[in-house]
Design a protein around this motif. Structure first.
Motif, PDB file in Angstrom:
ATOM      1  N   GLY A  64      -0.943  78.182   3.663  1.00 32.12           N
ATOM      2  CA  GLY A  64      -1.105  77.708   5.028  1.00 32.12           C
ATOM      3  C   GLY A  64       0.205  77.550   5.779  1.00 32.12           C
ATOM      4  N   ALA A  65       1.344  77.777   5.109  1.00 29.38           N
ATOM      5  CA  ALA A  65       2.633  77.709   5.807  1.00 29.38           C
ATOM      6  C   ALA A  65       2.653  78.763   6.914  1.00 29.38           C
ATOM      7  CB  ALA A  65       3.784  77.947   4.833  1.00 29.38           C
ATOM      8  N   VAL A  66       3.319  78.434   7.999  1.00 28.80           N
ATOM      9  CA  VAL A  66       3.384  79.329   9.153  1.00 28.80           C
ATOM     10  C   VAL A  66       4.698  80.097   9.125  1.00 28.80           C
ATOM     11  CG1 VAL A  66       3.571  79.388  11.667  1.00 28.80           C
ATOM     12  CG2 VAL A  66       1.855  77.949  10.581  1.00 28.80           C
ATOM     13  N   ILE A  67       4.618  81.409   9.351  1.00 26.53           N
ATOM     14  CA  ILE A  67       5.802  82.262   9.435  1.00 26.53           C
ATOM     15  C   ILE A  67       5.760  82.944  10.795  1.00 26.53           C
ATOM     16  CG2 ILE A  67       7.044  84.241   8.486  1.00 26.53           C
ATOM     17  CD1 ILE A  67       4.540  82.389   6.342  1.00 26.53           C
ATOM     18  N   ARG A  86       0.451  75.552  14.724  1.00 21.44           N
ATOM     19  CA  ARG A  86       1.063  74.717  13.692  1.00 21.44           C
ATOM     20  C   ARG A  86       0.281  74.811  12.388  1.00 21.44           C
ATOM     21  NH1 ARG A  86       1.687  69.213  16.684  1.00 21.44           N
ATOM     22  NH2 ARG A  86       0.791  68.584  14.701  1.00 21.44           N
ATOM     23  N   PRO A  87       0.946  74.529  11.255  1.00 22.39           N
ATOM     24  CA  PRO A  87       0.262  74.638   9.962  1.00 22.39           C
ATOM     25  C   PRO A  87      -0.870  73.629   9.775  1.00 22.39           C
ATOM     26  CG  PRO A  87       2.566  74.002   9.660  1.00 22.39           C
ATOM     27  CD  PRO A  87       2.363  74.231  11.110  1.00 22.39           C
ATOM     28  N   ASP A  88      -0.811  72.489  10.479  1.00 28.54           N
ATOM     29  CA  ASP A  88      -1.869  71.489  10.325  1.00 28.54           C
ATOM     30  C   ASP A  88      -3.057  71.729  11.255  1.00 28.54           C
ATOM     31  OD1 ASP A  88      -0.501  70.875  12.615  1.00 28.54           O
ATOM     32  OD2 ASP A  88      -0.290  68.738  12.205  1.00 28.54           O
ATOM     33  N   GLU A  89      -3.010  72.796  12.026  1.00 30.11           N
ATOM     34  CA  GLU A  89      -4.106  73.141  12.925  1.00 30.11           C
ATOM     35  C   GLU A  89      -4.896  74.304  12.325  1.00 30.11           C
ATOM     36  OE1 GLU A  89      -2.439  72.209  17.331  1.00 30.11           O
ATOM     37  OE2 GLU A  89      -1.492  73.895  16.310  1.00 30.11           O
ATOM     38  N   MET A 105       6.246  90.384  22.490  1.00 28.10           N
ATOM     39  CA  MET A 105       7.717  90.304  22.520  1.00 28.10           C
ATOM     40  C   MET A 105       8.349  91.240  21.489  1.00 28.10           C
ATOM     41  SD  MET A 105       8.591  86.258  22.471  1.00 28.10           S
ATOM     42  CE  MET A 105       7.579  85.109  23.372  1.00 28.10           C
ATOM     43  N   GLY A 106       7.565  91.631  20.487  1.00 30.62           N
ATOM     44  CA  GLY A 106       8.095  92.446  19.398  1.00 30.62           C
ATOM     45  C   GLY A 106       8.219  91.670  18.104  1.00 30.62           C
ATOM     46  N   GLY A 107       7.664  90.448  18.068  1.00 25.45           N
ATOM     47  CA  GLY A 107       7.735  89.609  16.878  1.00 25.45           C
ATOM     48  C   GLY A 107       6.433  89.623  16.103  1.00 25.45           C
ATOM     49  N   GLY A 108       6.251  88.601  15.271  1.00 23.52           N
ATOM     50  CA  GLY A 108       5.050  88.520  14.457  1.00 23.52           C
ATOM     51  C   GLY A 108       4.737  87.085  14.058  1.00 23.52           C
ATOM     52  N   TYR A 109       3.480  86.847  13.703  1.00 23.71           N
ATOM     53  CA  TYR A 109       2.995  85.528  13.288  1.00 23.71           C
ATOM     54  C   TYR A 109       2.023  85.726  12.139  1.00 23.71           C
ATOM     55  CZ  TYR A 109       0.416  81.101  13.385  1.00 23.71           C
ATOM     56  OH  TYR A 109      -0.162  79.902  13.054  1.00 23.71           O
ATOM     57  N   THR A 110       2.131  84.872  11.126  1.00 27.15           N
ATOM     58  CA  THR A 110       1.156  84.880  10.040  1.00 27.15           C
ATOM     59  C   THR A 110       1.198  83.530   9.336  1.00 27.15           C
ATOM     60  OG1 THR A 110       0.298  86.165   8.187  1.00 27.15           O
ATOM     61  CG2 THR A 110       2.668  85.771   8.215  1.00 27.15           C
ATOM     62  N   ARG A 111       0.210  83.319   8.478  1.00 27.25           N
ATOM     63  CA  ARG A 111       0.187  82.132   7.624  1.00 27.25           C
ATOM     64  C   ARG A 111       0.172  82.591   6.171  1.00 27.25           C
ATOM     65  NH1 ARG A 111      -3.131  77.171  10.303  1.00 27.25           N
ATOM     66  NH2 ARG A 111      -2.508  77.557  12.436  1.00 27.25           N
ATOM     67  N   ALA A 112       0.806  81.795   5.324  1.00 26.10           N
ATOM     68  CA  ALA A 112       0.867  82.125   3.902  1.00 26.10           C
ATOM     69  C   ALA A 112      -0.516  81.979   3.283  1.00 26.10           C
ATOM     70  CB  ALA A 112       1.859  81.219   3.191  1.00 26.10           C
ATOM     71  N   GLY A 113      -0.819  82.865   2.361  1.00 23.29           N
ATOM     72  CA  GLY A 113      -2.105  82.857   1.672  1.00 23.29           C
ATOM     73  C   GLY A 113      -2.136  81.830   0.543  1.00 23.29           C
TER      74      GLY A 113
END
Length: 187
Positions: A64-67, A86-89, A105-113
């Motif tokens: 659930g960590a956010v990257i 946020r990770p708690d949401e 913007m050219g970036g990325g978002y994910t959460r850890a499995g």
């Protein structure tokens, strides 16, 4: 054939003036004199890795960590909304507007499995800021957020302090030229 000295001096001054004018014109219309050549990768790259946190003497997966990966640009354009990131949401059923803005913007978002692993696809290589927010560890009361981190994140998102919340975080500057593996550890 004899040429007077003033003619030679005048020609030398004219050549110097033309060279200086061309140099100034080049600096004003293009890059800067001190800029380094771009070392971006030609195509997309994938960033994979794991996020772990310490619990006693064990290193556990930080599921659930956010990257979030932001491109290191002078002007990111419109700043992304942090609502729901946020990770708690919990992740909503529909894609978040802020996540799409980061991708635009050219970036990325994910959460850890469940095993703390993650994968982010980037459109191209280059310089990026990598933000990792722990899902399981919290900052202590005396652990202040760095002002420079808030300023850096403020270039990309509205409400950088809200995004960080009370989670422990890591903000690093990275250069990606090809696929790469990253590891984050929270103590």
């Amino acid at each position: 054939m004899a040429v007077p000295r003033y003619v030679l001096y005048t020609q030398g001054l004219l050549l110097g003036a033309v060279a200086l004018t061309c140099f100034i014109f080049g600096v004003l219309t293009g890059g800067t004199f001190f800029s380094a050549p771009s070392k971006n990768a030609k195509g997309p790259c994938t960033i994979t890795g794991t996020v772990r946190y310490a619990s006693g003497n064990q290193k556990l997966p930080d599921d659930g960590a956010v990257i979030i990966i932001f491109p290191d640009t002078k002007d990111a354009g419109q700043r992304a909304s942090v609502a729901g990131m946020r990770p708690d949401e919990p992740l909503p059923e529909t894609p978040l507007v802020g996540i799409q803005q980061i991708r635009d913007m050219g970036g990325g978002y994910t959460r850890a499995g469940p095993q703390g692993d993650f994968s982010v696809n980037l459109a191209s290589g280059g310089s990026y800021y990598v933000l990792v927010l722990s899902s399981h560890t919290r900052r202590a009361a005396n652990d202040e957020v760095k002002v420079m981190d808030v300023r850096t994140l403020g270039r990309f998102v509205d409400g950088a302090i809200d995004l960080l919340g009370d989670s422990k975080y890591r903000l690093t500057s990275e250069t990606f030229r090809t696929d790469r593996t990253l590891t984050a550890q929270f103590d």
